[in-house]
Design a protein around this motif. Structure first.
Motif: not given
Length: 482
Positions: A65-66, A72-75, A298-304, A323-327
């Motif tokens: 998503g953009q 991030s809130t969904t995560l 956050t910048l970059g890709v976060a794996e949980h 979770d990947v950045g939407g910019h």
């Protein structure tokens, strides 16, 4: 000898010339110990590979998503639902983010007041033609005093930003007390970029920045984790300025200036000024709801990674959530994650129907979401991937429509339909469903949910249903159920 006849590797591994028997003995012992350690590592890696082969493949979920769509809130909702103990152990870290969100709101207000004050004092034709409006945005003595007293918060913001970016760096040995922060020069303040927000790299362990040494274990209570005597803690300054913050947010000129510039703080992530008494209390600890609402870019890709059981509580599966950045500049990095993905949750903030894209001010945020949705649906790499749509931030959409903002003024195709939430949300659902029908390489089911990611109960109910659906699908693929 010619250099081509010399083996550089053999030369490097050869024993030193004139080596004594004692030196040789020590060297051999070290080499044996190093080989033993290397063999143990190889054995461990081999065992892990074999164990991974025996275990079922993890279920992979990609959040797309953009920017500011609610990924991030969904995560965080996933983490709260699946690993509540670990999630709540991080309260101390999110406490600092909530406090920085408050300071960012203050920065936006001060910038808006500065711009309004400059416009009111300007002799431009626009100002003279609306002198009545300009006069209403002049800053009275009380507001000027509040502004000067709150300027030091901006220095606190920058100090804590640096601490978040490099949590392992040593801090200066001496730090000023909260009451001794120097007011920066006005020329420096006026050059600040409006709306500058907290941004951290996803690879930086920022959550340790405001914890005591060795306090990362889950067994610690939040009260024990926070260093309440830390002079660089933003909470001390916020508590000292709590009354000024209350008066600033209650001042009618502040709301007039924000409205005049089209700024709606209440709709932005990380808005806490309506709860200023709570978040500025001396020993403030954020609630689950506060953590969900806290904004951290956050910048970059976060794996949980989380482990979930099937609906009957028998079979456990590992879920990996990305979770990947939407910019816009980060979207080309999405493609490598499309391969071997079990599910994509796409978030479209339909409350942003009246907003423009920050990266491209001429483009509607709603149109941008529709364009991203189209590209994902049309991608042949994803034709067998479950794609679930969250029409997100419905609480803000409903509030906007109730306030009188007309959906049709920004979405021409909406026509003369009623300007209410049910009609607008139903229309958006049909539009996104039509895109899927027209753009998908193969016929596929349409999974769509109306969500407010900051509503913990409703969002977790939706996520629970998605978890069960993915678990059943994964078990069928594995041949464990029919």
């Amino acid at each position: 000898m010619r250099s081509i006849d010399v083996d550089p590797l053999a030369e490097a591994l050869a024993p030193p010339q004139n080596e004594s028997p004692e030196q040789r003995h020590h060297r051999v012992l070290k080499e044996r110990a190093a080989k033993k350690a290397s063999d143990e590592i190889d054995d461990q890696l081999s065992r892990e590979r074999q164990q991974a082969k025996r275990q079922p493949k993890p279920v992979k979920i990609l959040l797309l998503g953009q920017s500011e769509s609610g990924k991030s809130t969904t995560l965080k909702n996933f983490q709260l639902m699946c690993e509540p103990k670990a999630f709540r152990a991080e309260r101390a870290s999110w406490r600092a983010i909530v406090q920085l969100n408050v300071i960012r709101s203050v920065r936006i207000i001060l910038d808006a007041l500065t711009a309004s004050s400059s416009a009111a004092d300007s002799p431009s034709p626009r100002a003279s033609s609306s002198s009545r409006d300009s006069h209403s945005l002049r800053l009275d003595a009380d507001l000027l005093a509040l502004r000067m007293r709150l300027f030091p918060l901006l220095e606190v913001h920058d100090t804590v930003m640096r601490r978040l970016a490099s949590p392992s760096d040593d801090l200066p040995p001496a730090s000023p007390s909260p009451s001794s922060f120097r007011t920066p020069a006005l020329s420096t303040i006026f050059r600040r970029r409006t709306g500058k927000e907290v941004t951290v790299n996803s690879n930086v362990p920022w959550k340790t920045a405001f914890m005591r040494d060795g306090s990362e274990r889950e067994s610690f209570a939040t009260q024990d984790v926070v260093d309440w005597e830390d002079p660089t803690d933003p909470g001390m300054v916020l508590h000292e300025r709590a009354e000024d913050l209350r008066r600033l947010w209650a001042h009618p000129t502040v709301h007039a200036a924000l409205e005049h510039q089209g700024i709606r703080l209440q709709e932005s992530g990380g808005f806490f000024l309506d709860e200023i008494d709570v978040v500025t209390s001396q020993r403030y600890v954020p609630t689950d709801d506060h953590i969900l609402r806290a904004r951290l870019k956050t910048l970059g890709v976060a794996e949980h990674r989380v482990r979930l059981t099937d609906p009957n509580g028998h079979i456990t599966r590992e879920f990996r959530i990305f979770d990947v950045g939407g910019h816009r500049s980060l979207r080309p990095k999405w493609v490598p994650y499309f391969d071997d993905m079990n599910c994509i949750i796409f978030l479209a903030p339909i409350s942003a129907f009246d907003q423009k894209l920050e990266e491209e001010p001429e483009m509607s945020r709603l149109a941008d979401s529709a364009a991203i949705w189209t590209s994902i649906i049309a991608n042949k790499l994803l034709q067998n991937t479950n794609i679930i749509l969250f029409l997100n931030k419905i609480d803000i959409l409903e509030a906007k429509l109730r306030s009188g903002i007309r959906f049709a003024d920004y979405v021409a195709s909406y026509g003369k339909r009623p300007n209410d939430f049910d009609s607008a949300s139903r229309y958006m659902r049909k539009q996104f469903a039509a895109i899927l029908k027209d753009s998908s390489p193969i016929p596929r089911l349409f999974y769509c949910h109306l969500t407010s990611a900051v509503n913990m109960k409703s969002t977790q109910f939706v996520l629970l249903g998605i978890k069960d659906m993915l678990m059943q699908h994964h078990l069928k693929q594995s041949g464990l159920i029919i």
